[in-house]
Design a protein around this motif. Structure first.
Motif, PDB file in Angstrom:
ATOM      1  N   ARG A  82       2.558   2.034  -3.047  1.00 20.16           N
ATOM      2  CA  ARG A  82       1.517   2.091  -4.521  1.00 20.16           C
ATOM      3  C   ARG A  82       1.330   4.139  -3.914  1.00 20.16           C
ATOM      4  O   ARG A  82       1.331   4.803  -4.984  1.00 20.16           O
ATOM      5  CB  ARG A  82       0.143   1.690  -4.235  1.00 20.16           C
TER       6      ARG A  82
ATOM      7  N   GLU B  57       0.884  -1.193  -0.266  1.00 18.34           N
ATOM      8  CA  GLU B  57      -0.075   0.337   0.196  1.00 18.34           C
ATOM      9  C   GLU B  57       0.696   1.502  -0.086  1.00 18.34           C
ATOM     10  O   GLU B  57       0.673   2.088  -0.495  1.00 18.34           O
ATOM     11  CB  GLU B  57      -0.583   0.305   0.932  1.00 18.34           C
TER      12      GLU B  57
ATOM     13  N   LEU C  11      -3.516  -2.388 -10.845  1.00 14.76           N
ATOM     14  CA  LEU C  11      -2.354  -1.096  -9.602  1.00 14.76           C
ATOM     15  C   LEU C  11      -1.477  -2.464  -9.422  1.00 14.76           C
ATOM     16  O   LEU C  11      -0.576  -2.312  -9.343  1.00 14.76           O
ATOM     17  CB  LEU C  11      -3.376   0.170  -8.811  1.00 14.76           C
ATOM     18  N   ALA C  12      -2.671  -3.291  -8.437  1.00 11.59           N
ATOM     19  CA  ALA C  12      -1.205  -4.016  -7.365  1.00 11.59           C
ATOM     20  C   ALA C  12      -0.327  -4.753  -8.769  1.00 11.59           C
ATOM     21  O   ALA C  12       0.828  -5.141  -8.276  1.00 11.59           O
ATOM     22  CB  ALA C  12      -2.434  -5.336  -7.401  1.00 11.59           C
TER      23      ALA C  12
ATOM     24  N   THR D 109      -8.086  -0.457 -11.888  1.00  9.92           N
ATOM     25  CA  THR D 109      -8.462  -1.299 -11.569  1.00  9.92           C
ATOM     26  C   THR D 109      -7.111  -1.077 -10.009  1.00  9.92           C
ATOM     27  O   THR D 109      -6.134  -1.020 -10.395  1.00  9.92           O
ATOM     28  CB  THR D 109      -9.196  -2.253 -11.772  1.00  9.92           C
ATOM     29  N   GLY D 110      -8.209  -1.808  -9.102  1.00  9.41           N
ATOM     30  CA  GLY D 110      -7.235  -2.206  -7.911  1.00  9.41           C
ATOM     31  C   GLY D 110      -6.097  -3.764  -8.555  1.00  9.41           C
ATOM     32  O   GLY D 110      -5.308  -3.380  -7.938  1.00  9.41           O
ATOM     33  N   SER D 111      -7.067  -4.087  -9.643  1.00  9.68           N
ATOM     34  CA  SER D 111      -6.382  -5.405  -9.889  1.00  9.68           C
ATOM     35  C   SER D 111      -4.480  -5.253  -9.986  1.00  9.68           C
ATOM     36  O   SER D 111      -3.505  -5.252 -10.910  1.00  9.68           O
ATOM     37  CB  SER D 111      -6.549  -6.368  -9.980  1.00  9.68           C
TER      38      SER D 111
END
Length: 488
Positions: free
Chosen positions: A352, A349, A368-369, A364-366
RNA sequence: GCUCCCAUCGUCUAGAGGCCUAGGACACAGCCCUCUCAAGGCUGGUACGAGGGUUCGAAUCCCUCUGGGAGCGCCA
């Protein structure tokens, strides 16, 4: 002094560490931005206090009004907090000995000045700055120490009245006793002793009524219950002056730990070019506070642990007994190493968030991850993310020369096959395997042209995760472009 | 000038008379790993400023010198 505090060898210094809660302070003057050297002093003081369960005080020494300002003071607070330090007492948090800005403590100083005066240990000095500097020059030219000549030392009442009548402003000087020795035991340098005959009478209150460093600094340390003054080596020979004042006022003297100064790679003072090395600048460059802490704690202090120290580990590792005596050079290469460590130790986190400003919106979150995980080993500063953001989410950037070479080496047929396989939409491993079969290439010979064509570079993060983020059409477009280049 | 401080690899340092053929970390070079870079692993080169003592024995203690730094401010 308790017997176990006497002496200066490492074992005894260790004892000092473990046996007593230390009250330390950081006492900057808000006349500039926080420099690395000061930041280190603050860090070490902070660690000494926290390690022993003592208190850490922040005191702002702004008696020189012309040089001090609130902007610098705020910046000091910000940078200290950014570094990860917090204080138990200070201008912004209050405390039992408030106020913690010296400008606001004048009444307190006046009281102690009066006591000194009553003891006959002060006298007004009417010498002008011009006279003093002339006198200093003359003494230097004559090969003598440039000390106050004592012009006003023995003025009688009538003579003093005369100067006052002539409207001469008066500063106040401390009457340094003759033929005495001042001794103290420095935590890092061991026992020190100085002859008072080498010390000229010094000014403790300026003509504008403000008190000078030697005085207010010593008084405040005593009043605030400071038990360990950790400061730069440059104060070592100033210490007897402060001890003399404390003695005269029967105030408790702290222990002193004079740490060697931080110098630049050229061996000269850390300031001019390293003026770019204020904490704020480092921060703006993208350095992480943990990196700066890890670097600073090893400058003039040796750690038992070679690797990364988080807050708790650093506290555990810190030891006054391991403060060094020699000046340390600031080497940015080492800071850079700790920066890499710091990046590696960031939570997902935090990482990021750290690069967030360079990320496109709407991911999207994924996405980003995946992106963050793939790119992290290749990032030292947030701005390093920009290149990979462009590669993955943007238009293809210009090919690096080595990338163009790799593409030409592979040849047009390679990319023709690659495009065909990619269009079938298989997963990455399968795709690469089939391209390998179709082109009879493997290893670097297989991956490099793909990497070059798709990212425009011959080095970078792992290809697979990157490719899952790039639209298939974009990938085939880049491969086709490579094909054209190779056949040209 | 006077007083004081300091002196180990390029850099940060370990070292408190025999554990030192001077250790570690960073940097550098090479190799391994690997789709590349990075990371990781392995290997390598590079240091006790000089000279005198003391001692059976000195990086370590003493002296001198050399070199660096600080203070001697109505800066802190």
């Amino acid at each position: 002094m308790p017997p176990f505090l006497a002496g200066s060898c490492a074992r005894q210094r260790s004892l000092l560490m473990t046996s007593t809660p230390l009250v330390t302070r950081f006492a900057p003057s808000p006349s500039g931005h926080l420099h690395l050297g000061n930041a280190r002093t603050a860090l070490l003081s902070y660690l000494a206090a926290r390690k022993t369960g003592g208190r850490f005080i922040l005191r702002v020494e702004d008696t020189d009004e012309s040089r001090s300002n609130d902007v610098f003071m705020q910046s000091l607070f910000d940078n200290l907090r950014w570094l990860g330090l917090d204080w138990d007492e200070g201008p912004d948090v209050g405390g039992p000995q408030a106020p913690y800005r010296q400008q606001q403590r004048r009444a307190i100083y006046e009281g102690w000045l009066a006591k000194l005066d009553a003891a006959g240990l002060t006298y007004p000095c009417y010498c002008s700055p011009a006279e003093l500097s002339l006198s200093r020059k003359r003494q230097l030219a004559a090969g003598k120490p440039p000390r106050y000549a004592g012009t006003c030392r023995e003025l009688n009442a009538a003579q003093q009245a005369d100067r006052v009548a002539r409207g001469l402003p008066a500063a106040l000087r401390f009457r340094v006793p003759t033929a005495q020795t001042v001794s103290f035991d420095d935590v890092v340098h061991g026992s020190q002793s100085f002859a008072t005959d080498d010390i000229g009478d010094f000014i403790i209150r300026r003509t504008d009524g403000s008190t000078a460093f030697f005085f207010s600094n010593a008084i405040d340390d005593a009043l605030m219950g400071v038990t360990l003054v950790l400061r730069g080596d440059d104060h070592l020979t100033n210490t007897p002056r402060q001890l003399l004042i404390l003695q005269a006022l029967q105030l408790p003297a702290p222990r002193y730990a004079h740490v060697a100064l931080l110098i630049g790679m050229d061996g000269a003072k850390l300031s001019k070019r390293e003026g770019a090395m204020s904490l704020g600048d480092l921060r703006a460059l993208g350095y992480l506070p943990g990196a700066v802490r890890n670097h600073l704690v090893r400058l003039g202090h040796s750690c038992v642990t070679d690797g990364w120290l988080d807050d708790a580990a650093m506290l555990a590792d810190f030891d006054l007994a391991r403060l060094g005596r020699a000046a340390a050079r600031f080497d940015e290469a080492q800071l850079l190493h700790w920066q890499k460590e710091a990046v590696a130790h960031l939570s997902d986190e935090a990482f990021r968030d750290w690069i967030a400003e360079h990320l496109p919106s709407g991911l999207t979150g994924s996405q980003l991850a995946t992106f963050a995980a793939a790119v992290r080993p290749n990032i030292v500063f947030p701005r390093d993310a920009m290149q990979w953001v462009a590669v993955v989410f943007g238009e293809p950037t210009a090919l690096a020369p080595e990338a163009a070479d790799a593409i030409k080496e592979a040849g047009a047929d390679f990319f023709a096959s690659a495009v065909q396989v990619f269009e079938r939409g298989l997963d990455f491993r399968q795709t690469v395997r089939e391209i390998g079969q179709a082109t009879l290439r493997k290893g670097p010979g297989l991956y490099m042209p793909l990497r070059a064509a798709i990212t425009g570079e011959t080095h970078g993060p792992e290809l697979a995760p990157l490719l899952t983020l790039i639209p298939a059409a974009e990938i085939t477009a880049r491969l086709s472009r490579a094909q054209q280049l190779a056949s040209a």
